[in-house]
Design an enzyme around this catalytic site. Structure first.
Site, PDB file in Angstrom:
ATOM      1  N   GLU A 111       0.842  -1.188   0.000  1.00  0.00           N
ATOM      2  CA  GLU A 111       0.000   0.000   0.000  1.00  0.00           C
ATOM      3  C   GLU A 111       0.880   1.243   0.000  1.00  0.00           C
ATOM      4  O   GLU A 111       2.103   1.161   0.131  1.00  0.00           O
ATOM      5  CB  GLU A 111      -0.938  -0.002   1.214  1.00  0.00           C
ATOM      6  CG  GLU A 111      -1.909  -1.177   1.205  1.00  0.00           C
ATOM      7  CD  GLU A 111      -2.926  -1.108   2.320  1.00  0.00           C
ATOM      8  OE1 GLU A 111      -3.060  -0.043   2.945  1.00  0.00           O
ATOM      9  OE2 GLU A 111      -3.598  -2.115   2.573  1.00  0.00           O
ATOM     10  N   HIS A 226      -8.673  10.176   4.893  1.00  0.00           N
ATOM     11  CA  HIS A 226      -8.375   9.180   3.858  1.00  0.00           C
ATOM     12  C   HIS A 226      -8.584   9.823   2.494  1.00  0.00           C
ATOM     13  O   HIS A 226      -9.605  10.470   2.262  1.00  0.00           O
ATOM     14  CB  HIS A 226      -9.265   7.948   4.000  1.00  0.00           C
ATOM     15  CG  HIS A 226      -8.732   6.764   3.234  1.00  0.00           C
ATOM     16  ND1 HIS A 226      -8.822   6.678   1.853  1.00  0.00           N
ATOM     17  CD2 HIS A 226      -8.091   5.646   3.634  1.00  0.00           C
ATOM     18  CE1 HIS A 226      -8.245   5.549   1.446  1.00  0.00           C
ATOM     19  NE2 HIS A 226      -7.796   4.914   2.513  1.00  0.00           N
ATOM     20  N   ARG A 267      -0.834   9.024   3.105  1.00  0.00           N
ATOM     21  CA  ARG A 267      -2.221   9.459   2.956  1.00  0.00           C
ATOM     22  C   ARG A 267      -2.420  10.954   3.109  1.00  0.00           C
ATOM     23  O   ARG A 267      -3.206  11.557   2.376  1.00  0.00           O
ATOM     24  CB  ARG A 267      -3.091   8.736   3.990  1.00  0.00           C
ATOM     25  CG  ARG A 267      -3.276   7.278   3.698  1.00  0.00           C
ATOM     26  CD  ARG A 267      -4.059   6.595   4.790  1.00  0.00           C
ATOM     27  NE  ARG A 267      -4.263   5.196   4.447  1.00  0.00           N
ATOM     28  CZ  ARG A 267      -4.874   4.324   5.248  1.00  0.00           C
ATOM     29  NH1 ARG A 267      -5.308   4.717   6.428  1.00  0.00           N
ATOM     30  NH2 ARG A 267      -5.031   3.078   4.872  1.00  0.00           N
ATOM     31  N   HIS A 328     -11.055   9.743   8.521  1.00  0.00           N
ATOM     32  CA  HIS A 328     -10.925   8.286   8.490  1.00  0.00           C
ATOM     33  C   HIS A 328     -10.407   7.678   9.791  1.00  0.00           C
ATOM     34  O   HIS A 328     -10.957   6.704  10.279  1.00  0.00           O
ATOM     35  CB  HIS A 328      -9.985   7.898   7.350  1.00  0.00           C
ATOM     36  CG  HIS A 328      -9.722   6.427   7.236  1.00  0.00           C
ATOM     37  ND1 HIS A 328     -10.735   5.498   7.131  1.00  0.00           N
ATOM     38  CD2 HIS A 328      -8.552   5.724   7.214  1.00  0.00           C
ATOM     39  CE1 HIS A 328     -10.218   4.288   7.039  1.00  0.00           C
ATOM     40  NE2 HIS A 328      -8.891   4.390   7.102  1.00  0.00           N
ATOM     41  N   ARG A 363      -0.908   7.953  10.194  1.00  0.00           N
ATOM     42  CA  ARG A 363      -0.794   6.490  10.267  1.00  0.00           C
ATOM     43  C   ARG A 363      -0.369   5.878   8.938  1.00  0.00           C
ATOM     44  O   ARG A 363      -0.921   6.192   7.893  1.00  0.00           O
ATOM     45  CB  ARG A 363      -2.138   5.882  10.689  1.00  0.00           C
ATOM     46  CG  ARG A 363      -2.144   4.350  10.699  1.00  0.00           C
ATOM     47  CD  ARG A 363      -3.440   3.818  11.264  1.00  0.00           C
ATOM     48  NE  ARG A 363      -4.582   4.142  10.429  1.00  0.00           N
ATOM     49  CZ  ARG A 363      -5.039   3.375   9.422  1.00  0.00           C
ATOM     50  NH1 ARG A 363      -4.390   2.251   9.111  1.00  0.00           N
ATOM     51  NH2 ARG A 363      -6.114   3.717   8.742  1.00  0.00           N
TER      52      ARG A 363
END
Length: 429
Positions: A111, A226, A267, A328, A363
């Site tokens: 990711e 997000h 992100r 998010h 994160r």
């Protein structure tokens, strides 16, 4: 009046895993604000990280710190990474099924902001797979009693120690629930925001209660947006298009069909790029094109995302879909140490409601489930094996007169939390 050895507030992955790692000799009471499957743990699509051998340690550690803008606590990050193989082995023991290759080996995906593939997954519903298997295990334990549609209203304190909670049950009755140890595993704060991927019921109640009683919080303005949720004009929870899509090759386009950013950045950077492009174009969304992933991978790895997009009128095999950033994840929360202890004796916290500074200011994708489980187990171990004396808590008649208007009380908590978030945001400017 109810009494337990341990009271756990929250039935998501963290709360369930904590309960499963407490001694079966302890009587445990668990509260869920809504239904048993209405926790954000069920919504986690992407996966769960795992250390892939000692040669992966340095890059995993650096990826986590880089994504968190180096505001992470290195000790917390080290503990999470070093514990990952044990956690994964344990989950497989509970029946969790991760994707495997043709030879039966665990299959890993990548990711955004990860330097290499290290994420285990189950289709695009990894959170549901993990949490449902943990719930099944909890339901088999005779020492654990679950209460759904039961909401925490306050914390009970004696001699400076947490001794229980005040709750409102499904019949709207206010009841005291006593416990030798209390664990807050209450989830995030998405319900405080208009656009969020979270369940609306997650409104930061535990944070409001901690503010009321002077229990330390940390970094509560660190709120992750997000980058890619499915655009909709309808109100309600936003459907998340997993980070894994971009890890597998999905591309972002502006409304003119032009790429405008590197899709594999952390992100917060991707979210900021999307918001800037939307402002530049005067648009309400940008496009995410899943077609570069390939039809076979989309159908096998992301079936539920494909299905949801089709329900909304978008065929991901033939066209890009409109996406927009949304609230998010909560990186801040109730301050805890490496054992899950808060600043109040006998009160623990784990999962998204807590802050051990693993995530820093942002994160890294798919660290959330792992971090929640690692520190849920640490809290359980501390409760089970600590040498400190368990207080002989005396049940007492709780004055219920202050809880006649629960809606007003909960609204006050929400306002207090939002004020504190704004205050901390200004402090960090």
């Amino acid at each position: 009046m109810k009494r337990y050895d341990v009271v756990i507030v929250g039935c998501g992955a963290a709360g369930l895993y904590c309960a499963l790692h407490l001694p079966q000799s302890k009587k445990i009471g668990m509260l869920c604000k809504e239904g048993l499957e209405q926790s954000d743990s069920y919504l986690a699509q992407g996966g769960i990280c795992m250390l892939r051998g000692e040669e992966d340690y340095e890059s995993y550690f650096e990826d986590t710190l880089k994504a968190g803008h180096y505001e992470n606590d290195p000790k917390s990050v080290d503990l999470m990474i070093r514990s990952s193989n044990t956690i994964i082995k344990d989950l497989i023991g509970y029946g969790v099924e991760f994707e495997k290759d043709a030879d039966g080996n665990l299959r890993f995906t990548k990711e955004g902001a990860h330097s290499k593939p290290r994420i285990l997954f189950h289709e695009d519903e990894t959170g549901r797979e993990i949490t449902s298997k943990l719930l099944e295990a909890v339901l088999r334990r005779p020492n654990i009693e679950l209460f759904d549609h039961t909401m925490m209203v306050d914390l009970l304190i004696q001699n400076g120690k947490a001794v229980g909670i005040v709750a409102q049950d499904q019949a709207k009755t206010i009841i005291p629930i006593f416990g030798d140890d209390i664990v807050f595993a209450c989830g995030g704060i998405g319900g405080l925001y208009e656009n969020s991927t979270n369940f609306a019921s997650l409104t930061g109640d535990a944070l409001g209660i901690c503010l009321k009683h002077g229990i330390e919080l940390e970094n509560i303005d660190y709120i992750q947006i997000h980058p890619t949720t499915l655009y909709s004009k309808q109100k309600g929870r936003r459907f998340l298009l997993s980070e894994s899509l971009r890890g597998e090759g999905a591309l972002l386009y502006d409304i003119h069909g032009q790429r405008f950013t590197n899709e594999l950045q952390p992100r917060d950077i991707v979210s900021r790029a999307i918001q800037e492009q939307m402002k530049k174009d005067g648009s309400a969304y940008v496009y995410e094109d899943l077609r570069p992933i390939g039809k076979e991978t989309l159908q096998s790895h992301f079936p539920h995302i494909c299905s949801k997009c089709l329900e909304e009128g978008y065929n991901v095999f033939e066209e890009p879909v409109p996406v927009v950033p949304a609230q998010h994840y909560f990186m801040g929360g109730i301050k805890i140490d490496l054992a899950g202890r808060t600043s109040m004796p006998r009160l623990y916290a784990c999962g998204e409601t807590s802050c051990n500074k693993v995530h820093g200011a942002n994160r890294l994708a798919s660290n959330s489930l792992l971090e929640s489980l690692v520190f849920a187990r640490r809290a359980a171990d501390d409760i089970a094996f600590s040498q400190h004396e368990v207080p002989q808590v005396k049940d007492y008649d709780v004055d219920m007169s202050g809880y006649r208007d629960v809606e007003k009380t909960m609204a006050q908590y929400r306002r207090h939390v939002l004020r504190e978030i704004e205050k901390e945001r200004k402090n960090h400017e």
